[in-house]
Design an enzyme around this catalytic site. Structure first.
Site, mmCIF file in Angstrom:
data_model
loop_
_atom_site.group_PDB
_atom_site.id
_atom_site.type_symbol
_atom_site.label_atom_id
_atom_site.label_comp_id
_atom_site.label_asym_id
_atom_site.label_seq_id
_atom_site.Cartn_x
_atom_site.Cartn_y
_atom_site.Cartn_z
ATOM 1 N N GLU A 325 0.679 -1.255 0.104
ATOM 2 C CA GLU A 325 0.014 0.241 -0.032
ATOM 3 C C GLU A 325 0.830 1.235 -0.187
ATOM 4 O OE1 GLU A 325 -2.179 -0.718 3.696
ATOM 5 O OE2 GLU A 325 -3.688 -1.836 2.563
ATOM 6 N N CYS A 416 -10.439 0.426 7.986
ATOM 7 C CA CYS A 416 -10.063 1.664 8.390
ATOM 8 C C CYS A 416 -10.508 2.802 7.583
ATOM 9 C CB CYS A 416 -8.316 1.753 8.370
ATOM 10 S SG CYS A 416 -7.872 1.014 6.792
#
Length: 681
Positions: A325, A416
């Site tokens: 990521e 998240c």
């Protein structure tokens, strides 16, 4: 600010000596002082309040995130979710709910939050430690947690990450309600952290940054220097990670993944996990502002330039590479595999705001605006309860295989992003205005009203516009006294000055032919642009009106030639909004559209489409395969483009942001056989 200071003193805390301390030279006008009336952001904030926050709390219940706290309070059971950082979804939703309560009082929501805070407090250990993944069953903690507290903090445990989100939620709740219930929990935990970490004590570079930002917020609320000192200690702890074996297939996962390969003052590129990185850079800006650390300031300035010049998507997305990521190499900005995590856009908004407050240059707000209107709100569906974790730049069907296009999800195992959006959205009005002495900055163009204190005199500012669809802006200035002498600094967006981004990463194909016109009380005025702002200084009298006309042409965007994936391609932008083509408007396919330099686009507002959007249309060549399967041709057809943020609200299918301007090659690939297709299924 005055009321907050009095409240602190009334609670018996030593408040900071605000007039004597270093801080950001520019202060944002708090979101509670800005009342929105617009038709673009206000409905989104209302949806966040009515849908997103309740859905987040409900999903925290149904996925056992709340149960983890209940079991931790009982000191028995088995951790019931997947990740040790799942605690933060509750903290972030409490933060969003607290901000929302500041604007939309809701007794039922307030009571629910109070009960949830009791459960959080009951899960806290006597010395302040709060981490359900260990407290539920200390003899058998989560595999990522390590056998002892903090032992895997750098790599996996997220103990300090959890703490950081707790602190941010606690400050939001206290500021919204005046209650110290969650703040006392946070302070007890922060006192433990300050006792454990520091010179001569335990040292670690937190594996997932945000505790540094949270500690700074606690410092601002309480004035206790140890919180700022510990935040700086965590920054200074970076640069000592030994790394991984370079021969390993995970060789990218060295210290740079955690921004831990060099001391922060020596870092010069945006690197590693994008969300962690942008939280770190936000904290670097905070600590630089509050301590005057010039080396830290120089480093964060250098990192910012690297990101904006070499690692930013045209939509404002960041973090190009799915593996980790993370930010890729310079100019590594692929389209079909673009990651662009929604959380990274949230973190980038925080970072850009801080950079503006440090330097007062509109280029930081230009990037912030690009993120807000494109890469950030693409992460949440128009229904307010479906989300993207990553935000693609191109979706293409391949060879008749089953569709693999992403669909928005109501929740994720690692959730998240939805909860990060829930906390950012209610605070958005706090990005509209800022002040520095007698200078008032108008940064975002959102209809609404605020009342400011300028030279100790109340001044009301009212915006009226239909932004981002129209470029006619109106500001009405109403001082309480007969007149008020100050400078109104109106941001002239980079896109209105012929600048696609504040670097050469993206450029417009043609310069704008329309100047920005400013009128005061109906008369055109000459103005100077300083740091991207039109500086309008005068003695303002009641009901003075400033009108700004921004050119709203359809702009063709080209990428720097070093961005290989975008060679020979063009993107479309109008005002701050970047566009895409989606399958549903283009005969089921977008990967066969060409947009030559001669294409002329028409903008048209469609009130019934996607909650109301401006669409772009043009007649362009479309590549078609002949019925005989041996011929290829192009034919004119209408291309319909919609704002990028609105894609994937009408089902799954192709989408693209970048369009080839002409044919340069064709790949000859056979359709798979029925058997092969079946095997793939």
């Amino acid at each position: 600010m005055k009321n907050s200071l009095l409240l602190l003193l009334g609670l018996g805390w030593a408040a900071p000596a605000l007039g004597q301390q270093l801080d950001y030279p520019i202060q944002a006008v708090p979101f509670t002082q800005v009342k929105l009336t617009d038709s673009f952001w206000l409905p989104r904030l209302k949806t966040n309040t009515d849908v997103t926050i309740p859905a987040s709390f409900a999903r925290c219940e149904s996925t056992n995130r709340v149960k983890n706290f209940e079991m931790a309070a009982a000191r028995q059971g088995k951790f019931a979710t997947t990740f040790p950082f799942d605690d933060t979804d509750i903290y972030k939703t409490i933060e969003g709910a607290s901000y929302s309560l500041s604007v939309y009082p809701d007794a039922k929501l307030a009571a629910y939050v109070d009960e949830l805070i009791k459960k959080v407090g009951a899960a806290q250990e006597p010395d302040g430690y709060l981490y359900t993944a260990r407290t539920i069953d200390p003899a058998h903690p989560h595999p990522w947690a390590g056998p002892e507290r903090w032992s895997k903090e750098r790599e996996l445990s997220h103990e300090l990450y959890n703490a950081g989100h707790l602190y941010e939620a606690a400050v939001a709740h206290y500021q919204a309600t005046g209650k110290k219930t969650l703040l006392n929990i946070a302070l007890k935990n922060a006192d433990l952290v300050c006792a454990v970490f520091g010179p001569g004590k335990r040292s670690v570079a937190p594996g997932h940054e945000i505790v540094e930002m949270g500690l700074v917020k606690l410092y601002r609320v309480t004035g206790q220097a140890k919180y700022l000192t510990t935040a700086k200690f965590f920054l200074d702890a970076r640069g000592h990670y030994p790394g991984y074996d370079p021969k390993s297939p995970d060789s990218w996962k060295n210290g740079s993944y955690w921004q831990d390969d060099k001391p922060v003052a020596a870092q010069s590129e945006a690197e590693g996990h994008a969300v962690r990185a942008e939280y770190l850079y936000s904290a670097m800006a905070d600590v630089a502002a509050l301590t005057g650390d010039k080396q830290l300031l120089a480093a964060v300035d250098t990192i910012w330039h690297n990101m904006v010049a070499k690692k930013l998507y045209v939509t404002g997305g960041t973090g190009a590479v799915p593996g980790g990521e993370r930010f890729g190499a310079n100019y590594e900005l692929p389209n079909t595999t673009a990651y662009n995590e929604t959380c990274a856009s949230v973190a980038d908004v925080y970072w850009q705001q801080r950079m503006f407050q440090l330097h007062g240059d509109s280029k930081y707000v230009d990037v912030l605006e690009k993120v807000l209107y494109n890469g950030l709100i693409s992460g949440v569906g128009l229904d307010g309860k479906s989300f993207f974790y990553s935000n693609a730049m191109q979706i293409k069907n391949s060879l008749g295989f089953p569709q693999t296009e992403p669909a928005r999800a109501g929740w994720f195992e690692c959730s998240c992003c939805p909860t990060n959006l829930a906390r950012l959205m209610p605070a958005l009005p706090g990005y509209v205005y800022a002040q520095r002495g007698k200078s008032v900055y108008a940064n975002l163009f959102v209809s609404g009203t605020t009342t400011l204190m300028v030279n100790k005199q109340p001044v009301q500012l009212t915006q009226q516009n239909n932004y981002p669809w129209q470029g006619d802006l109106k500001f009405t200035v109403t001082p309480k006294a007969a007149a008020a002498d100050f400078d109104l600094l109106v941001r002239i967006p980079g896109w209105a000055r012929g600048e696609a981004v504040p670097s050469n990463l993206y450029t417009f194909a043609q310069p704008t032919a329309t100047p920005v016109v400013i009128k005061v009380n109906g008369k055109a005025v000459e103005y100077q642009v300083q740091n991207g702002y039109a500086v309008l200084g005068r003695k303002w009298r009641r009901h003075d009106v400033v009108e700004v006309s921004l050119p709203m042409e359809v702009r063709r965007v080209h990428a720097n030639p070093l961005v290989k994936d975008d060679l020979g391609k063009v993107a479309l932008q109008r005002g701050p909004v970047v566009y895409c083509a989606e399958w549903v408007d283009n005969n089921g396919k977008t990967s066969n559209l060409l947009v030559p330099a001669t294409a002329t686009f028409t903008a048209s507002y469609q009130p019934a489409l996607l909650n109301g959007v401006e669409t772009l249309t043009a007649t362009v060549p479309v590549v078609s395969l002949g019925a005989d399967g041996t011929s290829v041709s192009t034919a004119p057809r209408t291309l319909v483009a919609i704002p990028y943020y609105a894609w994937a609200n009408r089902g799954r299918g192709e989408m693209t942001v970048w369009f080839p301007e002409k044919l340069t090659d064709l790949d000859l690939l056979s359709q798979p056989t029925t058997a092969a297709t079946t095997a793939q299924k």
